[in-house]
Design a protein around this motif. Structure first.
Motif, short mmCIF file in Angstrom:
data_model
loop_
_atom_site.label_atom_id
_atom_site.label_comp_id
_atom_site.label_asym_id
_atom_site.label_seq_id
_atom_site.Cartn_x
_atom_site.Cartn_y
_atom_site.Cartn_z
N LYS A 47 -30.79 -70.43 -13.33
CA LYS A 47 -30.67 -69.36 -14.30
C LYS A 47 -29.22 -69.27 -14.74
N THR A 87 -32.48 -55.49 -11.94
CA THR A 87 -33.34 -54.47 -12.50
C THR A 87 -34.44 -54.15 -11.49
N ASP A 92 -49.98 -58.28 -7.30
CA ASP A 92 -49.12 -57.54 -8.24
C ASP A 92 -47.73 -57.38 -7.65
N ARG A 97 -45.74 -60.63 -8.00
CA ARG A 97 -45.23 -60.76 -9.38
C ARG A 97 -44.04 -59.82 -9.61
N GLN A 98 -44.16 -58.59 -9.13
CA GLN A 98 -43.08 -57.62 -9.31
C GLN A 98 -41.81 -58.07 -8.58
N ASN A 153 -35.82 -62.59 -10.42
CA ASN A 153 -35.39 -63.19 -11.68
C ASN A 153 -34.40 -62.33 -12.44
N SER A 154 -34.35 -61.03 -12.13
CA SER A 154 -33.41 -60.15 -12.83
C SER A 154 -32.01 -60.19 -12.23
N GLN A 181 -40.13 -60.83 -10.40
CA GLN A 181 -39.40 -60.29 -11.56
C GLN A 181 -38.07 -59.71 -11.13
N ILE A 182 -38.07 -59.01 -10.01
CA ILE A 182 -36.80 -58.46 -9.51
C ILE A 182 -35.84 -59.61 -9.18
#
Length: 166
Positions: free
Chosen positions: A93, A14, A138, A141-142, A148-149, A145-146
């Motif tokens: 994961k 994502t 920021d 963190r972004q 982790n997606s 998240q990528i």
């Protein structure tokens, strides 16, 4: 957010809708060698990027991820001893193991924080780097998240009828 499918449905992720494919001129400047990442996305305004490479000649099992990320980080540290920001770590994961570490490099925009990661996809090494400016919390963190997606989609077996010809 956009769902992206890469490598003929071997990897999905994502990405924020602000990311787009990097233009060819910038790719050639950033990665002058012909062995450049297969997919490169960037968020131009924030100086963030993500790369994705499936190294089919580099075999890697889920059990070798820890050793692999240690070897890669050691190689980078031997070239640039002061660049390590975060030692290699593992992220589990859904029965998959990701290895990653962070290091800094310099660019014309400033000092970059790079997150290099590997995982096993179909027994081969998936290698990528995500980066942002060092002070861009920021962005960190972004990018996490990528990372982790990242998912390896379930592959449904294909069945075909075998006919006996006599």
């Amino acid at each position: 957010m956009n769902q992206i499918i890469l490598f003929n449905n071997l990897l999905s992720l994502t990405l924020p809708s602000s990311f787009e494919s990097m233009n060819w001129e910038k790719i050639e400047l950033m990665f002058p060698n012909e062995d450049r990442p297969q997919f490169i996305y960037e968020e131009i305004e924030a100086n963030r990027f993500c790369t994705f490479s499936l190294l089919k000649d580099q075999k890697l099992s889920n059990f070798q991820v820890e050793q692999g990320i240690q070897s890669i980080s050691n190689a980078i540290m031997s070239l640039y001893p002061t660049c390590l920001l975060e030692a290699p770590q593992l992220l589990e994961k859904e029965e998959k193991i990701f290895g990653y570490f962070t290091f800094k490099t310099h660019s014309k925009e400033g000092i970059l924080r790079n997150i290099m990661y590997i995982l096993s996809v179909e027994g081969c090494m998936m290698l990528g780097t995500m980066g942002c400016l060092l002070e861009d919390e920021d962005g960190v963190r972004q990018l996490m998240q990528i990372m982790n997606s990242l998912e390896i989609p379930e592959r449904t077996p294909s069945y075909r009828r075998i006919s006996n010809c006599s």
